[in-house]
Motif scaffolding. Structure first.
Motif, mmCIF file in Angstrom:
data_model
loop_
_atom_site.group_PDB
_atom_site.id
_atom_site.type_symbol
_atom_site.label_atom_id
_atom_site.label_comp_id
_atom_site.label_asym_id
_atom_site.label_seq_id
_atom_site.Cartn_x
_atom_site.Cartn_y
_atom_site.Cartn_z
ATOM 1 N N SER A 223 0.726 -1.333 -0.222
ATOM 2 C CA SER A 223 0.640 -0.078 0.264
ATOM 3 C C SER A 223 0.414 1.248 0.449
ATOM 4 C CB SER A 223 -0.946 -0.268 1.258
ATOM 5 O OG SER A 223 -0.567 -0.082 2.607
ATOM 6 N N ASP A 224 2.025 1.268 0.947
ATOM 7 C CA ASP A 224 3.473 2.553 0.626
ATOM 8 C C ASP A 224 3.399 2.334 -1.270
ATOM 9 O OD1 ASP A 224 2.765 2.400 3.268
ATOM 10 O OD2 ASP A 224 4.381 1.165 3.534
ATOM 11 N N PHE A 225 4.349 2.130 -1.265
ATOM 12 C CA PHE A 225 4.571 1.795 -2.812
ATOM 13 C C PHE A 225 2.968 1.656 -3.773
ATOM 14 C CE2 PHE A 225 7.422 -1.498 -1.947
ATOM 15 C CZ PHE A 225 8.741 -0.687 -2.550
ATOM 16 N N GLU A 226 2.224 1.880 -3.615
ATOM 17 C CA GLU A 226 0.548 1.971 -4.559
ATOM 18 C C GLU A 226 0.005 3.547 -4.379
ATOM 19 O OE1 GLU A 226 -3.920 -0.336 -5.319
ATOM 20 O OE2 GLU A 226 -3.107 -0.299 -3.211
ATOM 21 N N LYS A 227 0.389 4.198 -2.887
ATOM 22 C CA LYS A 227 0.447 5.294 -2.467
ATOM 23 C C LYS A 227 1.598 6.320 -3.107
ATOM 24 C CE LYS A 227 0.117 8.757 1.636
ATOM 25 N NZ LYS A 227 0.053 8.824 3.079
ATOM 26 N N LEU A 228 2.243 6.542 -3.407
ATOM 27 C CA LEU A 228 3.225 6.595 -3.918
ATOM 28 C C LEU A 228 2.906 6.920 -5.607
ATOM 29 C CD1 LEU A 228 6.684 7.689 -4.489
ATOM 30 C CD2 LEU A 228 6.899 5.545 -4.491
ATOM 31 N N HIS A 229 3.118 5.534 -6.381
ATOM 32 C CA HIS A 229 2.877 5.442 -7.564
ATOM 33 C C HIS A 229 1.042 6.595 -7.652
ATOM 34 C CE1 HIS A 229 2.106 4.533 -11.384
ATOM 35 N NE2 HIS A 229 1.760 4.068 -11.931
ATOM 36 N N ARG A 230 0.614 6.726 -6.725
ATOM 37 C CA ARG A 230 -0.519 6.873 -6.942
ATOM 38 C C ARG A 230 -0.654 9.198 -7.082
ATOM 39 N NH1 ARG A 230 -3.292 4.648 -3.760
ATOM 40 N NH2 ARG A 230 -3.571 5.692 -2.188
ATOM 41 N N ASN A 231 0.369 9.317 -6.203
ATOM 42 C CA ASN A 231 1.044 10.822 -5.559
ATOM 43 C C ASN A 231 1.617 10.927 -7.186
ATOM 44 O OD1 ASN A 231 -0.293 10.726 -3.743
ATOM 45 N ND2 ASN A 231 1.697 10.112 -2.235
ATOM 46 N N LEU A 232 2.484 10.348 -8.148
ATOM 47 C CA LEU A 232 3.322 10.929 -8.424
ATOM 48 C C LEU A 232 3.081 10.616 -9.917
ATOM 49 C CD1 LEU A 232 6.328 8.639 -8.068
ATOM 50 C CD2 LEU A 232 6.297 10.565 -8.006
ATOM 51 N N LEU A 233 1.745 10.010 -10.432
ATOM 52 C CA LEU A 233 0.866 9.872 -11.383
ATOM 53 C C LEU A 233 -0.217 11.700 -10.728
ATOM 54 C CD1 LEU A 233 -0.604 6.320 -11.958
ATOM 55 C CD2 LEU A 233 1.016 7.762 -13.274
ATOM 56 N N GLU A 234 -0.146 11.907 -10.050
ATOM 57 C CA GLU A 234 -0.766 13.258 -10.254
ATOM 58 C C GLU A 234 -0.287 14.662 -10.701
ATOM 59 O OE1 GLU A 234 -2.566 14.103 -6.073
ATOM 60 O OE2 GLU A 234 -3.691 12.063 -5.810
ATOM 61 N N GLU A 235 1.152 14.648 -10.091
ATOM 62 C CA GLU A 235 2.030 15.443 -10.569
ATOM 63 C C GLU A 235 2.938 15.172 -11.438
ATOM 64 O OE1 GLU A 235 5.704 18.102 -8.108
ATOM 65 O OE2 GLU A 235 4.640 16.421 -7.424
ATOM 66 N N PHE A 236 3.419 13.914 -11.965
ATOM 67 C CA PHE A 236 4.417 13.432 -13.594
ATOM 68 C C PHE A 236 3.400 12.706 -14.264
ATOM 69 C CE2 PHE A 236 7.024 14.102 -9.108
ATOM 70 C CZ PHE A 236 7.488 15.553 -9.892
ATOM 71 N N SER A 237 2.457 12.964 -14.752
ATOM 72 C CA SER A 237 1.711 12.353 -15.190
ATOM 73 C C SER A 237 2.057 11.483 -16.996
ATOM 74 C CB SER A 237 0.098 12.520 -15.605
ATOM 75 O OG SER A 237 0.844 13.674 -16.213
ATOM 76 N N GLU A 238 2.996 12.802 -17.518
ATOM 77 C CA GLU A 238 3.227 12.325 -18.414
ATOM 78 C C GLU A 238 4.832 11.311 -18.431
ATOM 79 O OE1 GLU A 238 5.784 14.877 -22.450
ATOM 80 O OE2 GLU A 238 4.377 16.171 -21.027
ATOM 81 N N GLU A 239 5.438 11.500 -17.323
ATOM 82 C CA GLU A 239 7.061 11.224 -17.278
ATOM 83 C C GLU A 239 6.284 10.201 -16.548
ATOM 84 O OE1 GLU A 239 7.612 15.615 -16.653
ATOM 85 O OE2 GLU A 239 5.819 14.437 -15.817
ATOM 86 N N MET A 240 5.317 9.543 -16.057
ATOM 87 C CA MET A 240 5.084 8.556 -15.681
ATOM 88 C C MET A 240 4.191 6.858 -16.450
ATOM 89 S SD MET A 240 5.885 7.875 -12.112
ATOM 90 C CE MET A 240 4.983 6.727 -12.024
ATOM 91 N N GLU A 241 4.087 7.836 -17.628
ATOM 92 C CA GLU A 241 3.114 7.858 -19.045
ATOM 93 C C GLU A 241 3.383 5.160 -19.138
ATOM 94 O OE1 GLU A 241 1.141 8.130 -23.074
ATOM 95 O OE2 GLU A 241 3.082 9.954 -22.479
ATOM 96 N N ASP A 242 4.708 5.289 -19.403
ATOM 97 C CA ASP A 242 4.914 4.090 -20.019
ATOM 98 C C ASP A 242 5.443 3.306 -18.304
ATOM 99 O OD1 ASP A 242 4.511 4.393 -22.471
ATOM 100 O OD2 ASP A 242 6.506 5.369 -22.445
ATOM 101 N N VAL A 243 5.161 3.671 -17.538
ATOM 102 C CA VAL A 243 6.024 3.370 -15.901
ATOM 103 C C VAL A 243 5.157 2.372 -15.149
ATOM 104 C CG1 VAL A 243 6.661 2.945 -13.514
ATOM 105 C CG2 VAL A 243 7.137 5.405 -15.038
ATOM 106 N N THR A 244 4.625 1.032 -15.373
ATOM 107 C CA THR A 244 4.042 0.052 -15.008
ATOM 108 C C THR A 244 4.027 -0.025 -13.306
ATOM 109 O OG1 THR A 244 5.838 -1.579 -15.135
ATOM 110 C CG2 THR A 244 3.999 -1.104 -16.817
#
Length: 328
Positions: free
Chosen positions: A130-151
């Motif tokens: 859940s910690d990793f999941e929260k990080l991923h969600r937060n990063l998508l909010e701020e870096f949606s373009e950079e995170m586009e291809d991050v699975t």
């Protein structure tokens, strides 16, 4: 060594230093641009030179320099070390299953190493899915373009605690952290740094507020090394942690250690006298210097100088500031 040989050695060193300086100020090649963008401290040097230090650098390596051969050798070594790549490696060697009355989850042990370092420089933390999941969600909010291809490894309805799924996620989270760190905008972001340090800092400050200074100090000393490696471009950001360490050492009656970490904090604030920690830290350092028989007059002068420039306002003590950090 005769005089001619001595001059020849100096001339060769000067030429070598010139080559290193030229290398450290040139733009990276296309090949380097395509690689994961590790922190390269010589790029910071390039930025400094662009801001006006080029003249000073050229003066240092001038053929008319008065530097001795030994000084030139030391300069050469420093230049090479400044251009060395600095990056972190992430390993997830093991996991453990935690069971509470109403919940069950997997904790992933993350070891963070600096390239070329020994085991004494590693940091060890634990995070759950859940910690990793929260990080991923937060990063998508701020870096949606950079995170586009991050699975991101998805949760499954069943089998989350099987050895096969846990091992798959260990590898997936390792690659995930490595990929995030390869992107400069993300590895320098507060959200990424908080993921790696905030839980431990919250625990440490909780211990500090509870008067458990030994436990707080133990955690803070573990975290500070990782914070320093993560925030190389923003040294002021670790001042609160350094000051918390000062408070712990002071309350544990270790004035010498408190003064040592206070000096580290002050060195990061020498051009940030408006920082909220500056005056409380300065006042604490004056007290410690007097207690240790060190020069406190220069510190007192800085304090008086600040008071003449600023309007009198209420200033918290260093300990009062520290206990206010990470209050939820």
């Amino acid at each position: 060594m005769d005089q001619d040989s001595h001059c020849t050695a100096e001339r060769e060193l000067l030429e070598a230093v010139s080559r290193i300086t030229t290398f450290s100020t040139t733009s990276p090649s296309d090949k380097e641009e395509n690689q994961p963008k590790a922190e390269i401290s010589c790029h910071l040097r390039k930025e400094n030179l662009e801001k006006g230090d080029l003249q000073d650098s050229n003066a240092t390596i001038s053929p008319h320099s008065s530097m001795t051969t030994k000084e030139l050798q030391e300069y050469w070594r420093n230049e090479k070390s400044q251009c060395r790549q600095v990056k972190l490696l992430f390993e997830i060697p093991s996991t453990r299953i935690v069971e509470h009355h109403l919940s069950k989850y997997v904790m992933y042990k993350i070891i963070i190493l600096q390239t070329g370092s020994f085991d004494s420089n590693k940091s060890v933390i634990e995070r759950r899915y859940s910690d990793f999941e929260k990080l991923h969600r937060n990063l998508l909010e701020e870096f949606s373009e950079e995170m586009e291809d991050v699975t991101f490894p998805k949760k499954t309805l069943t089998g989350n605690f099987t050895e096969e799924i846990i091992n798959e996620r260990k590898l997936a989270f390792k690659d995930y952290l490595r990929l995030l760190y390869s992107m400069k905008c993300i590895r320098r972001s507060k959200k990424f740094i908080d993921f790696l340090t905030r839980p431990e800092l919250q625990e440490a400050y909780g211990c500090l507020r509870g008067g458990q200074y030994t436990k707080a100090l133990e955690i803070l000393l573990e975290v500070i090394g990782l914070q320093e490696r993560l925030t190389r471009g923003n040294p002021v950001s670790i001042v609160p942690t350094l000051c918390a360490i000062v408070v712990c050492h002071k309350d544990l009656e270790n004035p010498a250690s408190a003064f040592e970490y206070g000096e580290k904090a002050l060195s990061r604030l020498h051009v940030h006298s408006s920082h909220r920690y500056y005056i409380p830290l300065l006042e604490t350092m004056i007290t410690l210097a007097y207690e240790l028989g060190k020069d406190f007059l220069s510190l007192q002068e800085k304090l008086e100088e600040w008071k003449t420039k600023k309007d009198p306002v209420r200033v918290f003590t260093l300990k009062e500031l520290a206990v206010r950090e990470y209050v939820q």
